[in-house]
Write a protein that holds these residues in place. Sequence first.
Motif, mmCIF file in Angstrom:
data_model
loop_
_atom_site.group_PDB
_atom_site.id
_atom_site.type_symbol
_atom_site.label_atom_id
_atom_site.label_comp_id
_atom_site.label_asym_id
_atom_site.label_seq_id
_atom_site.Cartn_x
_atom_site.Cartn_y
_atom_site.Cartn_z
ATOM 1 N N ALA A 149 45.595 44.784 33.115
ATOM 2 C CA ALA A 149 45.888 46.218 33.126
ATOM 3 C C ALA A 149 45.129 46.863 31.966
ATOM 4 C CB ALA A 149 47.388 46.449 32.988
ATOM 5 N N SER B 226 43.286 50.504 30.769
ATOM 6 C CA SER B 226 42.977 51.901 31.058
ATOM 7 C C SER B 226 42.566 52.635 29.784
ATOM 8 C CB SER B 226 44.175 52.599 31.703
ATOM 9 O OG SER B 226 45.301 52.524 30.881
ATOM 10 N N GLU C 172 38.280 41.796 36.168
ATOM 11 C CA GLU C 172 39.509 41.359 36.822
ATOM 12 C C GLU C 172 40.621 42.247 36.302
ATOM 13 O OE1 GLU C 172 39.963 36.989 36.228
ATOM 14 O OE2 GLU C 172 37.852 37.185 35.730
ATOM 15 N N SER D 148 42.809 46.287 36.713
ATOM 16 C CA SER D 148 42.739 47.660 37.185
ATOM 17 C C SER D 148 43.213 48.600 36.093
ATOM 18 C CB SER D 148 43.615 47.847 38.434
ATOM 19 O OG SER D 148 44.965 47.584 38.109
ATOM 20 N N GLU E 85 35.955 42.055 40.272
ATOM 21 C CA GLU E 85 37.228 42.282 40.973
ATOM 22 C C GLU E 85 38.081 43.332 40.268
ATOM 23 O OE1 GLU E 85 38.999 38.415 41.569
ATOM 24 O OE2 GLU E 85 37.953 38.235 43.481
ATOM 25 N N PHE E 86 37.449 44.217 39.536
ATOM 26 C CA PHE E 86 38.199 45.317 38.925
ATOM 27 C C PHE E 86 38.392 46.378 39.998
ATOM 28 C CE2 PHE E 86 39.170 48.785 35.948
ATOM 29 C CZ PHE E 86 40.046 48.125 35.086
ATOM 30 N N LEU E 87 39.610 46.863 40.154
ATOM 31 C CA LEU E 87 39.954 47.645 41.336
ATOM 32 C C LEU E 87 39.898 49.149 41.132
ATOM 33 C CD1 LEU E 87 42.949 45.447 42.529
ATOM 34 C CD2 LEU E 87 40.555 45.361 43.261
ATOM 35 N N SER E 88 39.638 49.606 39.921
ATOM 36 C CA SER E 88 39.660 51.045 39.634
ATOM 37 C C SER E 88 38.273 51.522 39.233
ATOM 38 C CB SER E 88 40.640 51.347 38.498
ATOM 39 O OG SER E 88 41.911 50.794 38.772
ATOM 40 N N GLY F 23 35.538 46.223 42.775
ATOM 41 C CA GLY F 23 36.375 46.494 43.921
ATOM 42 C C GLY F 23 36.661 45.288 44.773
ATOM 43 N N GLU G 161 41.733 41.183 44.871
ATOM 44 C CA GLU G 161 42.633 40.979 43.739
ATOM 45 C C GLU G 161 43.298 39.624 43.929
ATOM 46 O OE1 GLU G 161 46.217 43.455 41.592
ATOM 47 O OE2 GLU G 161 45.914 43.608 43.734
#
Length: 406
Positions: A309, A311, A340, A342, A365-368, A401, A404
């Motif tokens: 996590a 941000s 890896e 988000s 694989e980072f989703l944001s 993207g 996950e």
Amino acid sequence: MRRNAFIAGASLLVGAVVVWPTSAAEAATIRYEAEVAPATCDGTIDSNHAGFSGSGFCNGRNATGAAAQFTVNVPVAGTVTVGVRFANGTTSARPATVIVNGSTVQSTSFEVTGAWTSWTTKTLTVPVGTGNNTIRFNPTSSGGLPNLDYIEVTDGPPPQQGPELYVAPNGDDANPGSLSQPLRTVQRAVDLAPAGTTILLRGGTYAPSTNIQLLKSGTASQPITIRNYNGERAIIDGENMPHTPAPVDGSIPRPERGAVHIEGEHWRLIGLEIINGPYGVFGLDTSGNVFERLVTRDNYESGLHLQGASSNNQVINLDSFGNRDPRNNGESADGLAIKEGSGGGNVVRGARLWNNSDDGFDAWEFLSPILIENSLAWGNGFNRWGIPNYSGDGNGFKLGGGDEDL
Ligand code: GCU
Ligand code: CA
């Protein structure tokens, strides 16, 4: 990390537009006149000594406890500076306590100003809550208060610096951490630092045998900063740490990743060189950090790696090169890896990422979305170390993207 491998050029946006994280609001100063309600004055509102602002000033009774009180409104709880304009035409100072919302927060003393028409401003720093606060000046001697004209309240962080701690290669951890008596280890400084501290590293090499752990947190308005002192070259060398390198197919326990390992929030690392570590900087579930003008080179995994996590991290003017991972045949070590996890608001500006064994930048694989601007990558993915079974990818910027699944 071969899946989702795309090569892209400089200055690109991964995913959607990301809003620049809001910085601390601009400080605002508001004046509160002593003669304007809801201010109270245990005495009279007078106008016989020139130089005051508004229509008068508070002439408190000459008595202990004859207080003046102001009600001030601040948008966000925290610390405000309070400028108190007063005149004291006597020959002795007048002491008082400062009471905020009913609690005494400090003692102060209003020194002589030479004449009742000589007004001066004294600046105090006091804690406040969100919304209305009473700030009361309560005289503690029989002379009472000086004449009080107004207070001015400035919100936002106080203009003065927070505490500083100095560290030097020839320092001593028993020292107080001043410029003349610096500490020896970065970890000692970290352990001593409250939110708002700036830790200043003198030039030279710091090579501890275990990694530097940043597990405590600053706050958005009071980050904890570790930076080089006055342009000096401060190097954190991880060569003495475990996993430099890890054996082929070996894995590095998460707490031991990174010559600098961050799990706290609101850190600022500025102007440091981080080399030969089991990763250079490794952040796990960490947000609100600033990584500015770092050099991460020749580490045994990625130079700067954020995982989980994550941000509102800002990576500004990073130079990351020569990072390689023999343990994984060169397939993992990127210059910058946010690959890896988000979280929104992550920004990369001015990165130069070269000659790393895998990719320059990797968002696998980072989703944001991550905003990347004015950044360059070159020369990644070549076996410059004679690593057997070499399998580095060599993407400049690998977009993210992916699944996950980790
Ligand atoms: C004088 C002066 C007042 C002041 C007072 C004091 O009377 O004119 O303005 O408040 O001294 O000593 O407090
Ligand atoms: Ca008086």
